[in-house]
Design a protein around this motif. Structure first.
Motif, mmCIF file in Angstrom:
data_model
loop_
_atom_site.group_PDB
_atom_site.id
_atom_site.type_symbol
_atom_site.label_atom_id
_atom_site.label_comp_id
_atom_site.label_asym_id
_atom_site.label_seq_id
_atom_site.Cartn_x
_atom_site.Cartn_y
_atom_site.Cartn_z
ATOM 1 N N GLU A 164 -62.608 -43.329 39.297
ATOM 2 C CA GLU A 164 -63.147 -43.518 40.542
ATOM 3 C C GLU A 164 -62.314 -43.318 41.519
ATOM 4 N N MET A 165 -61.071 -43.575 41.501
ATOM 5 C CA MET A 165 -59.998 -43.556 42.591
ATOM 6 C C MET A 165 -59.759 -42.062 42.605
ATOM 7 N N MET A 166 -59.706 -41.205 41.591
ATOM 8 C CA MET A 166 -59.565 -39.930 41.647
ATOM 9 C C MET A 166 -60.873 -39.246 42.313
ATOM 10 N N GLY A 167 -62.077 -39.636 42.001
ATOM 11 C CA GLY A 167 -63.209 -39.223 42.624
ATOM 12 C C GLY A 167 -63.125 -39.294 44.213
ATOM 13 N N LEU A 168 -62.672 -40.340 44.702
ATOM 14 C CA LEU A 168 -62.427 -40.881 46.085
ATOM 15 C C LEU A 168 -61.299 -39.697 46.608
ATOM 16 N N LEU A 169 -60.410 -39.390 45.960
ATOM 17 C CA LEU A 169 -59.198 -38.486 46.453
ATOM 18 C C LEU A 169 -59.729 -37.107 46.484
ATOM 19 N N VAL A 170 -60.682 -36.609 45.564
ATOM 20 C CA VAL A 170 -61.218 -35.320 45.635
ATOM 21 C C VAL A 170 -62.125 -35.280 46.808
ATOM 22 N N LEU A 171 -62.745 -36.213 46.923
ATOM 23 C CA LEU A 171 -63.845 -36.373 48.191
ATOM 24 C C LEU A 171 -62.893 -36.112 49.278
ATOM 25 N N LEU A 172 -61.771 -36.868 49.565
ATOM 26 C CA LEU A 172 -60.981 -36.973 50.795
ATOM 27 C C LEU A 172 -60.447 -35.573 50.969
ATOM 28 N N LYS A 224 -51.330 -35.824 48.723
ATOM 29 C CA LYS A 224 -51.593 -34.409 48.837
ATOM 30 C C LYS A 224 -51.145 -33.540 47.584
ATOM 31 N N ARG A 225 -49.990 -34.345 47.070
ATOM 32 C CA ARG A 225 -49.557 -33.497 45.725
ATOM 33 C C ARG A 225 -50.312 -33.865 44.722
ATOM 34 N N PHE A 226 -50.670 -35.215 44.812
ATOM 35 C CA PHE A 226 -51.666 -35.695 43.524
ATOM 36 C C PHE A 226 -52.867 -34.643 43.285
ATOM 37 N N VAL A 227 -53.822 -34.610 44.665
ATOM 38 C CA VAL A 227 -55.025 -33.950 44.292
ATOM 39 C C VAL A 227 -54.722 -32.464 44.074
ATOM 40 N N ALA A 228 -53.784 -31.672 44.383
ATOM 41 C CA ALA A 228 -53.345 -30.423 43.963
ATOM 42 C C ALA A 228 -52.857 -30.213 42.734
ATOM 43 N N ALA A 229 -52.404 -31.427 41.923
ATOM 44 C CA ALA A 229 -51.904 -31.329 40.867
ATOM 45 C C ALA A 229 -52.988 -31.185 39.567
ATOM 46 N N PRO A 235 -71.562 -42.101 41.340
ATOM 47 C CA PRO A 235 -70.988 -40.848 42.273
ATOM 48 C C PRO A 235 -69.760 -40.725 42.314
ATOM 49 N N LEU A 236 -68.877 -41.819 42.570
ATOM 50 C CA LEU A 236 -67.139 -41.361 42.475
ATOM 51 C C LEU A 236 -66.729 -40.801 41.116
ATOM 52 N N THR A 237 -67.195 -41.277 40.239
ATOM 53 C CA THR A 237 -66.630 -40.662 38.765
ATOM 54 C C THR A 237 -67.173 -39.242 38.672
ATOM 55 N N ALA A 238 -68.665 -38.987 39.071
ATOM 56 C CA ALA A 238 -69.154 -37.801 39.177
ATOM 57 C C ALA A 238 -68.068 -36.736 39.750
ATOM 58 N N GLU A 239 -67.692 -37.286 40.986
ATOM 59 C CA GLU A 239 -66.830 -36.389 41.672
ATOM 60 C C GLU A 239 -65.668 -35.979 41.031
ATOM 61 N N SER A 240 -64.976 -36.965 40.515
ATOM 62 C CA SER A 240 -63.524 -36.642 39.907
ATOM 63 C C SER A 240 -64.043 -35.760 38.589
ATOM 64 N N LEU A 241 -65.022 -36.107 37.837
ATOM 65 C CA LEU A 241 -65.009 -34.929 36.617
ATOM 66 C C LEU A 241 -65.617 -33.481 36.992
ATOM 67 N N ARG A 242 -66.298 -33.464 38.180
ATOM 68 C CA ARG A 242 -66.467 -32.166 38.520
ATOM 69 C C ARG A 242 -65.491 -31.395 38.843
#
Lengths: 204, 269
Positions: free
Chosen positions: A12-20, A70-75, B167-174
């Motif tokens: 979930e945290m990574m999802g948030l970072l991808v969103l950001l 920034k480095r994290f999401v590019a990795a 939604p957050l998990t889906a964002e990460s997996l995509r």
């Protein structure tokens, strides 16, 4: 102020970072929540982890990547895990857990011992334990044996019980993933990161 | 050369009240290195189409070719990721990932390193011995992904893979699926994603096949020529979603037989 580890997962945290990242690295938290049709409080736990792990800073309701973020999401997926591992180890809770695991006679902790350790550093031990185990497992800091209900060290440190085994070479990593170059702080900044560690547990 | 050619495929199912047509005259290609999405309203036969492509079911008419050969049985060159994860609860993560390889008759000494490799690339390291019940939805779907990739398929078929996730998990997996597909050292060559989520399709795919309501027909094939990562809030992105929404909404009267654009007419430049 109560200290808790709110319920959220690395994914979930990574999802948030991808969103950001999709918002060019800086955005109002309300806008991020709105993007996924979520209420703000549904993304706050993930955001708190990102902040504690020094991947984002939050100010005036706006989340912004740190350099490490920034480095994290590019990795790659593997490199992200290595960064998570390093950052978790900076928190008081995980540092304490790792020390306990290394010093335990068989390098493992029962659920009960785990709860005790967690309760020293956070307020809501029972709810938090499962969550914390999940973070540590994802970051490959330790294993969890669900049949025995025990937390188990991944790498057996130098042990008196097996004198034949050689100690790991200096700098040996817990896995084959290269963590070199991912250390977020320059050498010599340890005093400062110790302060941050303290701050890290105090998630309000 | 097209990896997969779907040519004039019809599918109907017999019922007590006669046969029901699920899809009619479906034609499209999946090319090398393609990320293709199929979108359409529920009941348009999207999931059935994936089953036909993998060879789990046969079309009523028309044919499906993989590298110019008709798909007559379950293809070993394709692997599926399911909405419901479809893991075996009594097997550990490693055993679930090994399952497809065992089914293909791999020897035990080859299975282990292969399983470890795909556990690592999907980020499952640390959960090898876990059972599915210990895992969050996101981790379960990573197991589904690792199991599919471990057989090194040319084409990864994904049936609503993110729709059971928060939604957050889906964002990460995509993001992770895109990362794996873009890595030339890893399978698959092509991804075929079925989704009811139009934004998701446009965020991920090179091309989007838009199907009508049942019986599903191809309303359009839209080429999404936006650079990645795609900004969902950009005007260009909005124009793509708006176009696909319009196609699907206008496609509604198709049950009455209709003035729809024919196959491919709305193809983007």
């Amino acid at each position: 102020m109560p200290t808790t580890y709110p319920k959220s997962s690395p994914t979930e945290m990574m999802g948030l970072l991808v969103l950001l990242k999709g918002h060019k690295g800086s955005e109002d938290v309300a806008r991020l929540a709105d993007d996924l049709d979520l209420e703000i409080d549904e993304i706050l736990p993930a955001l708190e982890y990102a902040e504690v792990l020094q991947l984002v800073t939050v100010s005036d309701g706006r989340a912004t990547f740190t350099d490490l973020g920034k480095r994290f999401v590019a990795a790659s997926i593997r490199e992200r895990k290595a960064i998570l591992r390093d950052q978790l180890k900076r928190t008081t809770l995980f540092r304490t857990l790792m020390r306990a695991l290394e010093s335990a006679p068989d390098h493992s902790l029962s659920d009960e011992q785990l709860s005790q350790i967690v309760s020293f550093t956070t307020a809501q031990a029972d709810e938090a334990v499962q969550n914390i185990v999940n973070w540590g497992r994802y970051a490959e800091l330790f294993r969890y044996d669900s049949d025995e209900r025990r937390l188990v060290a991944r790498r057996r440190p130098t042990s008196n019980r097996s004198p034949a085994s050689k100690p790991p070479p200096p700098g040996a990593s817990a896995s084959t993933l290269g963590t070199g170059g991912l250390t977020p702080h320059a050498p010599g900044s340890s005093g400062r990161s110790a302060e941050k560690e303290t701050a890290a547990v105090a998630i309000s | 050369m097209a990896l997969i050619r779907v040519e004039h495929v019809d599918k109907s199912f017999p019922t007590r009240h006669g046969s029901i047509s699920i899809m009619q005259d479906i034609t499209f290609d999946v090319k090398d290195s393609d990320f293709l999405a199929i979108v359409g309203p529920s009941g348009c036969g999207k999931s059935t189409l994936l089953r036909l492509i993998q060879g789990l079911d046969r079309p009523t008419a028309g044919q499906i070719l993989f590298r110019d050969q008709p798909v007559n049985s379950v293809s070993k060159q394709m692997a599926m990721v399911f909405q419901s994860f479809a893991l075996f609860p009594w097997l550990t993560v490693s055993q679930n990932v090994a399952f497809g390889l065992e089914a293909l008759g791999w020897s035990a000494d080859r299975i282990h390193p292969q399983v470890e490799r795909y556990i690592e690339v999907t980020g499952l390291d640390g959960f090898q011995e876990a059972y599915p019940r210990e895992l969050s939805g996101g981790m379960r779907q990573r197991v589904g992904l690792a199991r599919a990739l471990a057989v090194e398929p040319a084409v990864l078929l994904m049936d609503e893979p993110f729709s059971a996730l928060d939604p957050l998990t889906a964002e990460s997996l995509r993001d992770e699926v895109l990362q794996l597909w873009q890595d030339p050292s890893l399978p698959p060559e092509a991804v075929l994603l079925v989704s009811h989520n139009i934004e998701e399709a446009i965020e991920l795919a090179d091309r989007v096949i838009v199907l009508s309501r049942r019986p599903g027909r191809v309303l359009a094939e839209v080429t999404v020529d936006l650079p990645r990562p795609r900004d969902r809030k950009s005007t260009a992105f909005y124009e793509f979603t708006d176009r696909v929404y319009s196609l699907i909404t206008e496609g509604r009267p198709s049950l009455a037989g209709t003035e729809l654009p024919a196959n491919g007419d709305a193809r983007a430049g």
